[in-house]
Design an enzyme around this catalytic site. Sequence first.
Site, PDB file in Angstrom:
ATOM      1  N   CYS B  76       0.857  -1.184   0.000  1.00  0.00           N
ATOM      2  CA  CYS B  76       0.000   0.000   0.000  1.00  0.00           C
ATOM      3  C   CYS B  76       0.894   1.235   0.000  1.00  0.00           C
ATOM      4  CB  CYS B  76      -0.922   0.000   1.217  1.00  0.00           C
ATOM      5  SG  CYS B  76      -2.005   1.429   1.257  1.00  0.00           S
ATOM      6  N   LEU B  77       1.124   1.755  -1.184  1.00  0.00           N
ATOM      7  CA  LEU B  77       2.009   2.919  -1.316  1.00  0.00           C
ATOM      8  C   LEU B  77       1.376   3.807  -2.383  1.00  0.00           C
ATOM      9  CD1 LEU B  77       4.789   4.144  -0.512  1.00  0.00           C
ATOM     10  CD2 LEU B  77       5.793   2.858  -2.383  1.00  0.00           C
TER      11      LEU B  77
END
Lengths: 289, 158
Positions: B76-77
Amino acid sequence: MENNSSDQQQQQQDQNSSSQGAGEQGQDQRVTMTQEQLDEFQTQIKLNEDYQNQLKQEIEEQMPFISELTELSVLKHEYQDNKFELCFDQLATRYSKVRRLRRDGNCFYRAFLFQVFEHFIHNPEDPQYEQILKVLVGSKKDLMDLGYDEIAIEDFYDLFLDEFKKLKTIAKAKAAEHLLKLLCNKEEAVYIIMFARFLAACYLKQNAIMFEGFVGDVAQFCMREVEQVDVECDQPQIIAITNYLGLGVEINSVRADGGIEVINLPEEGYSGFRAKLLFVPGHYDALYQ
Amino acid sequence: MALNNAKDTDILLQPVNDNLFHWQGLIKGPPETSFEKGWFKLDFQIDQNYPINPPKAKFITRIFHPNIHFETGEICLDILKPQHWSPAWTLESLCRAIVNLLVNPNADSPLNCDCGNQIRAGDMLAYRTMAYMYTVEFACEESKEEAEMILMQRKLQE
């Protein structure tokens, strides 16, 4: 005794949090989510994103990237009974036609590049051409001096420079045909517009002190608002790209009172070519006499 | 390949089976974190529209981190999402961003629920211990040997 009072505090806090808004509660719930719930949550987010992408694509397909020359009255007709309707009467005293741009976040860049490229096809002897060519050739070094990886920028740089050099060889009569092909696709046009974004970012970063007061951290601003594909363009980016290239724009901005505000960038001391743009909040189109 | 910055000894990138659309990355656990002792293997899938579209990135080596899915390795970036990605990024700078994510976990958008909860509850000791344990278990053997092998080969080539 101490325990007791901290229990009371805890109770107090619980009461507080239960009386707070839904957003806060949502966050609290997330603390107790199981991995399955969280995965489900992520799936929902993805579905939502897919839906938005689909919407975006539908909007895109309704409108060409750049339209043929269109009578300004067509635009006026679309703004019928709108507060901006009267603006088009005033605009019609100076312009008669418009090329409409797709609302995909690239409208400024596409309109600006179209008019600039068009100008140099029609005026290959304009001394500004050589000046801009010189700036473009030097832009790779400028960007690398700012820390951009050569590998990240060179494909964009090479294509933009090649196409700019090619302008001199295009027949005047073929200008529109050539540019509609060059700037209206999802392949090379994306690269050309991307490089225009890099040029804007380049000037913003080179002159960070000048822009900090308006945009905050300039590196962050470039990452969020300049260098992303399809992100809309605001005045700082326009100031940046025109200054970097040594070009000008004349923005005809509609006013709620039915007038037109003409914004020239740079404001004064510039006599070279100006791209002529129409600005209706959130969108740019290209104007013609 | 010019894509590898030879000076960088913490980030090792190479195409898988000479396929330029499939890359493998090895990143060294950043110092002063629970990941310090390990090397983590990443997988990058690139499509025809790269770098206009972001690569698909995931961890192959299992890692205990709030923003990385424990089972799938999904990351999750924000910059990996199409609306936040910029073609100014390279695989190398992306790896640097991932290393930065290891240093600065963000418990507000967790992909690993248990890990996110530990941090949100302020139990950093539990988070660090778990992260350390999984680093020793998963990131200190195969991936580490592979990284050392690549670094050694590079030295020999010089």
